[in-house]
Design a protein around this motif. Structure first.
Motif, PDB file in Angstrom:
ATOM      1  N   ALA A  15      51.129  45.777  38.915  1.00 30.56           N
ATOM      2  CA  ALA A  15      50.532  46.197  40.187  1.00 30.56           C
ATOM      3  C   ALA A  15      51.043  45.338  41.340  1.00 30.56           C
ATOM      4  O   ALA A  15      51.244  45.828  42.454  1.00 30.56           O
ATOM      5  CB  ALA A  15      49.009  46.110  40.097  1.00 30.56           C
ATOM      6  N   THR A  38      52.945  46.912  44.566  1.00 28.26           N
ATOM      7  CA  THR A  38      52.425  46.649  45.910  1.00 28.26           C
ATOM      8  C   THR A  38      53.484  45.994  46.783  1.00 28.26           C
ATOM      9  O   THR A  38      53.672  46.357  47.948  1.00 28.26           O
ATOM     10  CB  THR A  38      51.182  45.753  45.826  1.00 28.26           C
ATOM     11  OG1 THR A  38      50.204  46.375  44.989  1.00 28.26           O
ATOM     12  CG2 THR A  38      50.588  45.516  47.200  1.00 28.26           C
ATOM     13  N   GLY A  84      44.548  46.195  38.552  1.00 30.61           N
ATOM     14  CA  GLY A  84      44.965  46.722  39.845  1.00 30.61           C
ATOM     15  C   GLY A  84      44.295  46.017  41.007  1.00 30.61           C
ATOM     16  O   GLY A  84      44.937  45.714  42.017  1.00 30.61           O
ATOM     17  N   LEU A  85      43.002  45.747  40.872  1.00 27.58           N
ATOM     18  CA  LEU A  85      42.273  45.070  41.948  1.00 27.58           C
ATOM     19  C   LEU A  85      42.787  43.647  42.183  1.00 27.58           C
ATOM     20  O   LEU A  85      42.769  43.148  43.309  1.00 27.58           O
ATOM     21  CB  LEU A  85      40.778  45.038  41.615  1.00 27.58           C
ATOM     22  CG  LEU A  85      40.065  46.393  41.650  1.00 27.58           C
ATOM     23  CD1 LEU A  85      38.622  46.245  41.179  1.00 27.58           C
ATOM     24  CD2 LEU A  85      40.107  46.987  43.064  1.00 27.58           C
ATOM     25  N   VAL A 145      46.872  43.921  43.659  1.00 30.69           N
ATOM     26  CA  VAL A 145      47.124  44.337  45.044  1.00 30.69           C
ATOM     27  C   VAL A 145      47.126  43.146  46.006  1.00 30.69           C
ATOM     28  O   VAL A 145      48.077  42.973  46.775  1.00 30.69           O
ATOM     29  CB  VAL A 145      46.125  45.425  45.477  1.00 30.69           C
ATOM     30  CG1 VAL A 145      46.159  45.620  46.988  1.00 30.69           C
ATOM     31  CG2 VAL A 145      46.445  46.732  44.775  1.00 30.69           C
ATOM     32  N   THR A 172      43.907  51.148  48.603  1.00 25.66           N
ATOM     33  CA  THR A 172      43.042  51.750  47.576  1.00 25.66           C
ATOM     34  C   THR A 172      43.868  52.488  46.534  1.00 25.66           C
ATOM     35  O   THR A 172      43.629  52.370  45.325  1.00 25.66           O
ATOM     36  CB  THR A 172      42.047  52.714  48.241  1.00 25.66           C
ATOM     37  OG1 THR A 172      41.275  51.998  49.215  1.00 25.66           O
ATOM     38  CG2 THR A 172      41.119  53.324  47.199  1.00 25.66           C
ATOM     39  N   ALA A 216      45.590  50.010  44.320  1.00 24.22           N
ATOM     40  CA  ALA A 216      44.676  49.417  43.337  1.00 24.22           C
ATOM     41  C   ALA A 216      44.495  50.334  42.135  1.00 24.22           C
ATOM     42  O   ALA A 216      44.368  49.870  40.999  1.00 24.22           O
ATOM     43  CB  ALA A 216      43.323  49.129  43.997  1.00 24.22           C
TER      44      ALA A 216
END
Length: 785
Positions: A428, A432, A712-713, A716, A752, A755
């Motif tokens: 991720a 990003t 993912g959270l 990012v 979003t 994420a």
């Protein structure tokens, strides 16, 4: 073959997924590291070697011959800190025309009797040195095509001298565009002008900008005020030479580090999971005579074999990607052939394999400590009671039973879930960062185009013949007549025109493009870094590389030479803009600034913003009918915004990101495969109780939802932080200061969606084992121990 070798070979062949994961992770890390390390080496090594070999000038200075004598300039060679000096050489700005009638650009010519000397040995690449009047040596870096025998004429000078190119040469510090015999300089100096002197210095200490500045102060301490008209530091030339390759280094090193760290995580996870899921096999190996150390070495060997293959393929990939850059650098310096330094390969391979061995050893250490009887007795069933409370809590949620069972699974194997989550985090992060990099490069490209006009009007592109563009036969359109037609056209909101003149700047070689504007161009899309847009004649805006090359800053005044019949115009810099065209050597100013010099302007373009509600395509069609008799064409949109460098960066980042995402997904795949095989008996029980294949797939996919979302959270913000660190470093390597608009490229909806990218990576890595679990027969699963 020893027993240990057979165990290693058997493990590599049997564990295909872990083998593929380790090999791909190592390949990506090694390829990015080899390419980044190679570009880091070649970005400075060729210039440094050429500079040392040619005794390049640490500082080249230009003095006004009307304010200082040649004797005074020569005396500066004895100033404190000067190790060697050459000159003074007479110099002037000329605008040569070729013998085929093409108009040339302003160039710096220097009268020099020989190519050698104490400072700045000129290297002849073809022909010979100019030894008498009528001969000239052309720099290989000059804007004219270097051809022996080419005739250059100077119609703007008195008596219109003609010179024949007898040699092509290169100065490592770019001290001139043309060299002639000193006796030729009187004929090449504008009528009534005094010309200038060039002096080249080498200092005892010049490794930093502060040391070069100290040397400059020393040589100019006793000179009259205003005698210095230009200067150029070798550090500026060096940075310019490194710019193209150095731009890639921060970006590639970031991917290399990401790849190496992910390799360590994936290898450690794969080996630890392999050892933890096969305690009975470990017990059997020990029972037949393998020592704890041999067990550990067996698992380390199973990781090193695919890692070695991946490292070899990564080196080959890195070499292939480096070939175009090395070829271009070799052409510039034209000395020995450039290649990837062997020590770079050796260092990257040793580092990657050492990292794999260390992490594999850490993962296999527990396997070596297992007692033989315990290992045989334990089997591969997870410890009873682990995660039971979470399973009960999940069962109370208003969710289908397969989903609640899957959501509780990470808490049964928390270490494995953390390892998969770490792989997802890095995937991720890479996605990003790549999205942000692409958006930032798009902003730079937009600023590079400097045109947000709805419609532009310019001369049509020349027709192409077998030997290139055909010469124009139609007369040049009158800009005032074109502007009058635009004003009369319905739907015109506002417009301005731009035209280009070529000049030289005192103290530098090569040409600088002066973009002269008629009308208000402040709305045209020019991205300001500092200062302001010009508002009056005599003011100018320049890019960052111009400030760096000329050693100036906002508020200083620079002299633009070679306008019209050798005229010089001084402009005051009032702003710094983001610009990458012409290597950043451009000056933006009002056309009235150049009016008195009557320069020859080319590439005149009208930029139009239509009124609100006006269709740009229909407007351009109607305008075309009106301006066609004038010899120009209207088209929708602004200038071309393509850039080969941007395309290369986007392509490389996309490839490396896909590799990182693939490694992350394979890491998830490996973990889920191990987890599914451990639970195969449980799957048989679930199926015996009525669980359908579709529900089985749902349960397996649900087992990674929490891990994927959490990864993912976390990934990012890490990707955003990496973007804010790497992109400014890339700009600095390219000699650019980046404004906030280039950095502020993320918006909440996009973040979003990014994420949720971690969730997508987790699901992609789960599809294959989920399908395998759904296809497993109930009886077969129940019989599995």
């Amino acid at each position: 073959m020893s027993a240990l070798s057979r165990v290693v070979r058997s493990g590599v062949g049997r564990r295909r997924v872990p083998t593929l994961v380790i090999g791909l992770a190592t390949l990506m890390a090694v390829a990015a590291s080899v390419l980044g390390g190679t570009l880091l080496v070649v970005s400075s090594a060729p210039f440094d070697a050429a500079f040392a070999r040619q005794h390049g000038a640490h500082l080249s200075m230009q003095f006004d011959a009307g304010r200082i004598s040649a004797e005074q300039v020569s005396a500066s060679a004895k100033a404190a800190g000067v190790a060697a000096a050459s000159g003074p050489f007479r110099t002037a700005t000329v605008t040569p025309h070729t013998d085929n009638g093409d108009t040339g650009w302003p160039m710096t010519v220097v009268g020099r009797a020989e190519p050698g000397g104490e400072v700045d040995h000129i290297t002849l690449t073809a022909g010979r040195w100019a030894t008498r009047p009528g001969e000239v040596v052309l720099s290989a870096d000059a804007p004219l095509f270097p051809t022996i025998g080419l005739r250059l004429t100077f119609p703007a000078l008195r008596d219109g001298p003609t010179l024949r190119v007898v040699g092509v040469a290169r100065s490592v510090t770019h001290t001139a565009d043309l060299w002639v015999d000193p006796s030729q300089m009187d004929a090449l100096t504008a009528h009534g002008g005094t010309g200038a002197y060039q002096m080249l210095y080498r200092f005892a200490a010049a490794g930093t900008a502060a040391q070069v500045t100290d040397g400059r102060r020393s040589v100019t301490a006793s000179m009259p005020q205003g005698a210095v008209t230009g200067e150029q530091s070798w550090l500026t030339v060096r940075k310019t030479a490194e710019r193209d390759t150095a731009l890639f280094v921060p970006f590639l090193l970031a991917f290399g580090v990401l790849g190496l760290v992910m390799s360590a995580l994936v290898v450690g996870n794969v080996v630890a999971a392999a050892a933890g899921s096969a305690p009975r096999r470990i017990g059997i190996l020990k029972a037949v005579g393998l020592t704890p150390g041999q067990v550990v070495r067996a698992y380390v060997g199973q990781a090193l074999v695919p890692a070695a293959v991946g490292a070899a393929m990564g080196v080959v990939t890195g070499h292939l990607l480096a070939v175009p850059v090395l070829a271009e650098t070799e052409e510039v310096y034209g000395s020995t052939s450039l290649a990837v330094a062997p020590w770079v390969d050796a260092a990257v391979i040793a580092g990657a394999l050492g990292l794999v061995a260390a992490t594999a050893w850490a993962g296999a250490w527990r396997a070596g400590r297992l007692r033989t009887v315990d290992a045989i007795a334990v089997g591969r069933v997870a410890r009873l009671g682990r995660g039971r409370r979470v399973v009960h809590l999940a069962g109370r949620l208003p969710l289908p039973r397969p989903v609640s069972l899957g959501l509780a699974r990470p808490f049964v194997r928390p270490a494995r879930a953390l390892a998969m989550g770490a792989a997802i985090v890095f995937g991720a992060t890479a996605v990003t960062f790549t999205v942000g990099l692409g958006a930032s490069l798009a902003e730079v490209t937009k600023a590079r185009a400097h045109d947000v006009a709805d419609v532009t009007v310019a001369a049509p592109l020349p027709e192409l013949g077998p030997d290139g563009p055909l010469p124009r036969t139609e007369p040049t359109a009158d800009p005032a007549a074109v502007a009058a037609v635009i004003d009369a056209q319905g739907g015109t909101g506002k417009h301005y025109s731009s035209a280009t003149a070529r000049v030289t700047v005192s103290g530098t070689t090569g040409t600088t493009a002066v973009i002269a504007f008629t009308g208000d161009a402040s709305w045209g899309g020019y991205t300001m870094i500092s200062g302001r847009w010009f508002t009056a004649p005599g003011e100018a805006v320049v890019p960052t590389p111009f400030l760096t090359t000329t050693g100036t800053r906002v508020g200083d005044t620079v002299a633009l030479n070679g306008l019209g019949e050798g005229a010089t115009v001084r402009v005051r810099i009032v702003g710094e803009a983001l610009d990458t065209r012409n290597d950043g050597m451009e000056v933006f100013t009002d056309a009235a600034t150049l009016a008195a010099a009557r320069p020859e302007l080319t590439d005149t373009t009208q930029h139009i913003a239509v009124k609100s509600g006006t269709d740009a395509a229909a407007y351009a069609t109607a305008l075309n009918k009106a301006v066609k008799p004038l010899g120009v064409t209207a088209r929708v949109g602004g200038s071309d915004r393509s850039s080969s460098t941007v395309l290369t960066l986007n392509a490389l980042s996309a490839i490396l990101t896909l590799m990182l995402v693939a490694v992350a997904a394979l890491g998830v795949l490996n973990g889920v495969v191990l987890d599914t095989r451990e639970r195969v008996r449980d799957l048989g029980i679930h199926k015996a109780l009525g669980m359908t294949p579709r529900q089985t797939i749902t349960m397996v996919i649900a087992s990674v939802l929490v891990t994927g979302l959490a990864g993912g959270l976390l990934g990012v913000p890490l990707g955003v932080a990496l973007h804010r660190w790497i992109v400014p470093a890339m700009g600095h390597s390219a000699g650019l200061e980046l404004p906030d608009s280039v950095m502020a490229v993320y918006d909440p909806p996009e973040l979003t969606a990014l994420a949720l990218g971690g969730l997508l990576i987790a699901v992609l890595g789960t599809l294959l084992p989920a399908g395998w679990a759904a296809r497993t027969r109930t009886a077969t699963a129940l019989r599995t121990e």
